[in-house]
Design a protein around this motif. Structure first.
Motif, PDB file in Angstrom:
ATOM      1  N   PHE A   8       0.837  -1.203   0.000  1.00  0.00           N
ATOM      2  CA  PHE A   8       0.000   0.000   0.000  1.00  0.00           C
ATOM      3  C   PHE A   8       0.873   1.255   0.000  1.00  0.00           C
ATOM      4  CE2 PHE A   8      -2.319   3.370   2.225  1.00  0.00           C
ATOM      5  CZ  PHE A   8      -3.453   3.456   1.428  1.00  0.00           C
ATOM      6  N   SER A   9       1.930   1.234   0.804  1.00  0.00           N
ATOM      7  CA  SER A   9       2.844   2.368   0.886  1.00  0.00           C
ATOM      8  C   SER A   9       3.477   2.662  -0.476  1.00  0.00           C
ATOM      9  CB  SER A   9       3.933   2.066   1.914  1.00  0.00           C
ATOM     10  OG  SER A   9       4.893   3.080   1.946  1.00  0.00           O
ATOM     11  N   ALA A  10       3.890   1.622  -1.175  1.00  0.00           N
ATOM     12  CA  ALA A  10       4.508   1.812  -2.490  1.00  0.00           C
ATOM     13  C   ALA A  10       3.500   2.344  -3.505  1.00  0.00           C
ATOM     14  CB  ALA A  10       5.103   0.496  -2.979  1.00  0.00           C
ATOM     15  N   LEU A  11       2.280   1.832  -3.462  1.00  0.00           N
ATOM     16  CA  LEU A  11       1.263   2.256  -4.427  1.00  0.00           C
ATOM     17  C   LEU A  11       0.808   3.694  -4.211  1.00  0.00           C
ATOM     18  CD1 LEU A  11      -0.929  -0.982  -4.620  1.00  0.00           C
ATOM     19  CD2 LEU A  11       0.667  -0.114  -6.345  1.00  0.00           C
ATOM     20  N   THR A  12       0.741   4.118  -2.970  1.00  0.00           N
ATOM     21  CA  THR A  12       0.238   5.457  -2.656  1.00  0.00           C
ATOM     22  C   THR A  12       1.335   6.487  -2.417  1.00  0.00           C
ATOM     23  OG1 THR A  12       0.099   4.971  -0.292  1.00  0.00           O
ATOM     24  CG2 THR A  12      -1.867   4.511  -1.633  1.00  0.00           C
ATOM     25  N   ASP A  13       2.586   6.041  -2.359  1.00  0.00           N
ATOM     26  CA  ASP A  13       3.729   6.902  -2.060  1.00  0.00           C
ATOM     27  C   ASP A  13       3.539   7.621  -0.723  1.00  0.00           C
ATOM     28  OD1 ASP A  13       6.271   7.835  -2.492  1.00  0.00           O
ATOM     29  OD2 ASP A  13       5.641   9.519  -3.749  1.00  0.00           O
ATOM     30  N   THR A  14       2.955   6.898   0.230  1.00  0.00           N
ATOM     31  CA  THR A  14       2.810   7.383   1.594  1.00  0.00           C
ATOM     32  C   THR A  14       3.357   6.301   2.513  1.00  0.00           C
ATOM     33  OG1 THR A  14       0.620   6.399   1.860  1.00  0.00           O
ATOM     34  CG2 THR A  14       0.708   8.674   1.052  1.00  0.00           C
ATOM     35  N   CYS A  15       3.499   6.597   3.769  1.00  0.00           N
ATOM     36  CA  CYS A  15       3.987   5.579   4.692  1.00  0.00           C
ATOM     37  C   CYS A  15       3.353   5.769   6.053  1.00  0.00           C
ATOM     38  CB  CYS A  15       5.505   5.615   4.800  1.00  0.00           C
ATOM     39  SG  CYS A  15       6.152   4.248   5.787  1.00  0.00           S
ATOM     40  N   GLY A  16       2.376   4.938   6.346  1.00  0.00           N
ATOM     41  CA  GLY A  16       1.705   4.992   7.635  1.00  0.00           C
ATOM     42  C   GLY A  16       2.640   4.675   8.784  1.00  0.00           C
ATOM     43  N   MET A  17       3.568   3.743   8.562  1.00  0.00           N
ATOM     44  CA  MET A  17       4.500   3.391   9.624  1.00  0.00           C
ATOM     45  C   MET A  17       5.411   4.578   9.951  1.00  0.00           C
ATOM     46  SD  MET A  17       7.081   0.122   9.961  1.00  0.00           S
ATOM     47  CE  MET A  17       5.750  -1.061   9.835  1.00  0.00           C
TER      48      MET A  17
END
Length: 196
Positions: A160-169
């Motif tokens: 998910f992080s790679a697809l959205t270019d965000t990082c919840g962690m």
């Protein structure tokens, strides 16, 4: 640099380094990230505080071109777009402070920040993700197979992080005390922008 209606211009590290003395550099990372090392002369206005600083950035942009910096370029692109909505032109640094440091350029640390040279947010995320995956696998073998779901959850989060270019962690880790040595001092940042 860019018109308010277009995508932000991206400067390479070499281009930014050449022009650094003629730029107002705005670092939109968290105070902890900024304190761990920033481009020389950068003023810290975290992305979530940027709407409160638009007038000061506009004043600075009238005198010097504005370069917006973050860790990798994602937040700085969003900041440039936000500024463009308010008629302020700005460029983003390709690859952010990570690329700046990888090119061998020094990152400065504010005096009295209380932050020792620590791990970058990316390194903290890799360590945490790896630890949780390993823990899930070990507990899945030694205790109960359901613990393997921890590993699956981290894998899904990374995709998910790679697809959205965000990082919840990274967002969670940035809230830990060692990543938040001081709150952002918006008044000081605004004064620095007015003097730039």
């Amino acid at each position: 640099m860019t018109s308010p209606s277009s995508a932000p211009v991206a400067l390479t590290v070499a281009q930014a380094r050449t022009r650094l003395g003629a730029l107002t550099v705005l670092d939109v990372r968290t105070p902890g990230e900024y304190a761990s090392g920033h481009v020389p002369g950068a003023v810290n206005v975290p992305l979530d505080r940027l709407p409160h600083a638009v007038d000061a950035v506009r004043d600075a942009a009238a005198r010097r071109d504005v370069l917006v910096v973050c860790a990798s370029g994602n937040r700085s692109r969003r900041a440039c777009l936000l500024l463009a909505e308010h008629g302020v032109t700005a460029a983003t640094l390709t690859g952010g402070t990570g690329a700046w440091a990888a090119a061998g350029h020094d990152l400065h640390r504010p005096a009295g920040s209380g932050v020792r040279a620590g791990w970058s947010m990316e390194r903290q995320v890799r360590f945490t993700a790896g630890t949780v995956v390993l823990l899930g696998l070990l507990l899945g073998v030694l205790v109960h197979p359901a613990f393997r779901l921890l590993s699956a959850a981290v894998a899904g989060g990374l995709v998910f992080s790679a697809l959205t270019d965000t990082c919840g962690m990274a967002a969670l880790l940035s809230r830990l005390p060692h990543n938040r040595p001081r709150p952002a001092d918006l008044d000081t940042a605004l004064a620095a922008l007015r003097d730039a």
